[in-house]
Design an enzyme around this catalytic site. Structure first.
Site, PDB file in Angstrom:
ATOM      1  N   SER A 109       0.817  -1.217   0.000  1.00  0.00           N
ATOM      2  CA  SER A 109       0.000   0.000   0.000  1.00  0.00           C
ATOM      3  C   SER A 109       0.852   1.269   0.000  1.00  0.00           C
ATOM      4  CB  SER A 109      -0.882  -0.008   1.251  1.00  0.00           C
ATOM      5  OG  SER A 109      -1.344   1.294   1.525  1.00  0.00           O
ATOM      6  N   HIS A 279     -13.205  -0.480  -3.372  1.00  0.00           N
ATOM      7  CA  HIS A 279     -12.356  -0.228  -2.200  1.00  0.00           C
ATOM      8  C   HIS A 279     -12.884  -0.999  -0.981  1.00  0.00           C
ATOM      9  CE1 HIS A 279      -8.989   2.736  -1.519  1.00  0.00           C
ATOM     10  NE2 HIS A 279      -9.163   2.320  -0.268  1.00  0.00           N
ATOM     11  N   ARG A 282     -15.415   0.895   1.183  1.00  0.00           N
ATOM     12  CA  ARG A 282     -14.921   1.887   2.139  1.00  0.00           C
ATOM     13  C   ARG A 282     -14.978   3.305   1.586  1.00  0.00           C
ATOM     14  NH1 ARG A 282     -11.781  -0.682   6.060  1.00  0.00           N
ATOM     15  NH2 ARG A 282     -10.144   0.885   6.212  1.00  0.00           N
ATOM     16  N   ASP A 309     -11.850  -7.200  -6.756  1.00  0.00           N
ATOM     17  CA  ASP A 309     -11.753  -7.436  -5.302  1.00  0.00           C
ATOM     18  C   ASP A 309     -13.050  -7.021  -4.633  1.00  0.00           C
ATOM     19  OD1 ASP A 309     -11.776  -4.682  -4.709  1.00  0.00           O
ATOM     20  OD2 ASP A 309      -9.659  -4.579  -4.200  1.00  0.00           O
TER      21      ASP A 309
HETATM   22  C1  LIG Z   1      -7.618  -1.675   6.418  1.00  0.00           C
HETATM   23  C2  LIG Z   1      -7.684  -1.429   4.938  1.00  0.00           C
HETATM   24  C3  LIG Z   1      -6.771  -0.561   4.361  1.00  0.00           C
HETATM   25  C4  LIG Z   1      -6.812  -0.341   2.976  1.00  0.00           C
HETATM   26  N1  LIG Z   1      -5.869   0.461   2.427  1.00  0.00           N
HETATM   27  C5  LIG Z   1      -5.829   0.609   1.086  1.00  0.00           C
HETATM   28  C6  LIG Z   1      -4.781   1.332   0.488  1.00  0.00           C
HETATM   29  O1  LIG Z   1      -3.888   1.827   1.148  1.00  0.00           O
HETATM   30  N2  LIG Z   1      -4.820   1.452  -0.868  1.00  0.00           N
HETATM   31  C7  LIG Z   1      -5.799   0.903  -1.653  1.00  0.00           C
HETATM   32  O2  LIG Z   1      -5.782   1.038  -2.866  1.00  0.00           O
HETATM   33  N3  LIG Z   1      -6.780   0.174  -1.091  1.00  0.00           N
HETATM   34  C8  LIG Z   1      -6.832   0.009   0.245  1.00  0.00           C
HETATM   35  N4  LIG Z   1      -7.799  -0.767   0.808  1.00  0.00           N
HETATM   36  C9  LIG Z   1      -8.769  -1.455  -0.064  1.00  0.00           C
HETATM   37  C10 LIG Z   1      -8.227  -2.835  -0.452  1.00  0.00           C
HETATM   38  O3  LIG Z   1      -7.109  -2.732  -1.302  1.00  0.00           O
HETATM   39  C11 LIG Z   1      -9.289  -3.674  -1.192  1.00  0.00           C
HETATM   40  O4  LIG Z   1      -9.803  -2.934  -2.269  1.00  0.00           O
HETATM   41  C12 LIG Z   1     -10.439  -4.143  -0.295  1.00  0.00           C
HETATM   42  O5  LIG Z   1     -10.011  -4.359   1.022  1.00  0.00           O
HETATM   43  C13 LIG Z   1     -11.022  -5.430  -0.844  1.00  0.00           C
HETATM   44  O6  LIG Z   1     -12.129  -5.816  -0.120  1.00  0.00           O
HETATM   45  P1  LIG Z   1     -12.120  -6.940   1.044  1.00  0.00           P
HETATM   46  O7  LIG Z   1     -11.449  -6.314   2.217  1.00  0.00           O
HETATM   47  O8  LIG Z   1     -13.578  -7.186   1.267  1.00  0.00           O
HETATM   48  O9  LIG Z   1     -11.390  -8.156   0.532  1.00  0.00           O
HETATM   49  C14 LIG Z   1      -7.800  -0.984   2.175  1.00  0.00           C
HETATM   50  C15 LIG Z   1      -8.705  -1.851   2.783  1.00  0.00           C
HETATM   51  C16 LIG Z   1      -8.651  -2.081   4.140  1.00  0.00           C
HETATM   52  C17 LIG Z   1      -9.627  -3.058   4.749  1.00  0.00           C
END
Ligand SMILES: Cc1cc2nc3c(=O)[nH]c(=O)nc-3n(C[C@H](O)[C@H](O)[C@H](O)COP(=O)(O)O)c2cc1C
Length: 391
Positions: A109, A279, A282, A309
């Site tokens: 990340s 994301h 989120r 994802d």
């Molecule tokens: C704690 C956390 C931090 C994340 N940080 C980033 C990040 O720094 N960059 C990014 O592109 N996505 C980030 N994501 C999104 C993840 O890359 C991904 O898209 C997502 O977690 C996939 O869904 P899932 O958690 O249901 O498998 C983050 C997700 C979580 C849960």
């Protein structure tokens, strides 16, 4: 903790809830606003049905896939997740190392707390994710560093023009950076094992963790005054083009749901792949589930390299994503929980479980190769190419 007793990826979440301070657990588990997209991501998998074939001799089946001249042991990887080294002891390294040992892709990340130069040493095939800065010079500096230390694939996240609103984080006292408060201290104090095994060793080994790979200033993880900007709402396609032109390796655009955006990224900007993602629910709440967007995107862009994802928790989910058009599926939260609970061994166990589930599901589906999953799935998602304004 020995994670061997955990039988599936959902078990990791329940176990992590008992180990992590509630402020941190809430940050990992949470979604934006009402959690509609988080729920939609999981629901989409229950809408895809398998039609298995029998007596197919699958004794020689394999979960391996090839992409861009490389072979991986399975078509899933670890999605980029920020702040991992604040949740788990050496969390970024643990995930990178586990992915290298299990031969699956890993994305570091851009909001990570470990210098990218150290992570690529653990896993020379790691990919790097960039949060492009509002100021293109800051992005260029991070990208130059990633190129210089040997990352071959750049993942540019485009679905965070501003931070999503996660009200649980506000209620739980989570911030980035974390602000010292009685609430935070109480949340940490209720998890003495985590304090003893994660926070204190982290501070002893590395001092206060800093956001090492983000554009601009190097903000500490916990600070009364430091700030990080999550605002990049001035960015446009020309910024992505600039990144493409300056990056010699593969380039993936993460956070795309609209077919028109995928087309522009792949066909006009020259990206190598698009990661269909909301994301993990989120950012914008109420988005379509990435899985549901895949068939239409593939119909609109035949032959495109698409990743997916959001809500992938089972080997069968990986096969559903591949069956609907994803070359790789990415797993987020469960891998963070696995690092929290068991470090490298915990993440290896999570990867192993997912791969075993895949191989069992392949036998039950009657397929020997991952790509055959497309012949065993039925889904209700529209394939039609929606008419969209071509601004
Ligand atoms: C704690 C956390 C931090 C994340 N940080 C980033 C990040 O720094 N960059 C990014 O592109 N996505 C980030 N994501 C999104 C993840 O890359 C991904 O898209 C997502 O977690 C996939 O869904 P899932 O958690 O249901 O498998 C983050 C997700 C979580 C849960």
């Amino acid at each position: 903790m020995n994670t061997k007793a955990l039988l599936n990826l959902q078990d990791f979440e329940r176990a992590a809830a008992r180990v992590l301070p509630s402020t941190l657990f809430g940050f990992v588990q949470g979604g934006a606003e009402d959690g509609l997209s988080v729920a939609a991501n999981r629901r989409a998998f229950s809408q895809v049905e398998f039609i298995p074939r029998v007596l197919c001799d699958t004794a020689a089946r394999s979960s391996a896939v090839s992409l861009w001249g490389e072979t991986w042991s399975a078509p899933f990887g670890i999605a980029p997740m920020g702040a991992a080294a604040a949740m788990a002891l050496d969390g970024d390294r643990a995930m990178a190392r586990a992915a290298a040992l299990e031969n699956v892709p890993f994305v570091l990340s851009g909001s990570s707390l470990t210098p990218m130069e150290q992570v690529i040493r653990e896993n020379p095939r790691a990919w790097f994710q960039l949060y492009p800065s509002a100021d293109p010079e800051q992005s260029a500096a991070v990208v130059a560093r990633a190129q210089a230390c040997g990352f071959g694939t750049l993942v540019v996240t485009v679905d965070v023009p501003v931070g999503g609103r996660r009200e649980d984080d506000i209620r739980n006292g989570y911030g980035s950076p974390l602000r010292p408060s009685w609430q935070l201290a109480a949340s940490f104090g209720r998890r003495p094992l985590w304090l003893a095994r994660t926070l204190l060793p982290t501070l002893r080994r590395h001092g206060m963790p800093h956001f090492e790979n983000y554009g601009g200033s190097r903000a500490p993880m916990i600070s009364r005054t430091a700030t990080r900007s999550h605002r990049r709402d001035n960015l446009c396609w020309a910024d992505l083009q600039r990144l493409r032109d300056g990056w010699r390796g593969k380039l993936v655009v993460k956070g795309v749901l609209a077919q028109e955006d995928a087309r522009q990224a792949l066909r006009e900007v020259g990206a190598d792949a698009v990661l269909v993602s909301n994301h993990g629910g989120r950012q914008l709440d109420g988005t379509a589930a990435p899985l549901a967007a895949l068939p239409g995107m593939l119909a609109a862009l035949p032959g495109a390299t698409l990743f997916c994802d959001g809500g992938i928790r089972r080997g069968s989910d990986v096969l559903k994503a591949v069956g609907l058009g994803a070359s790789l599926a990415w797993v987020g939260r469960p891998m963070m929980y696995a690092a929290v609970l068991g470090g490298t061994a915990g993440v290896r166990h999570a990867i192993g479980l997912l791969r075993e589930e895949m191989l069992r599901t392949m036998a039950l589906l009657g397929i020997c190769q991952v790509a055959e999953a497309a012949t065993r799935v039925r889904h209700p998602f529209t394939r039609s190419v929606a008419a969209q304004p071509s601004d």
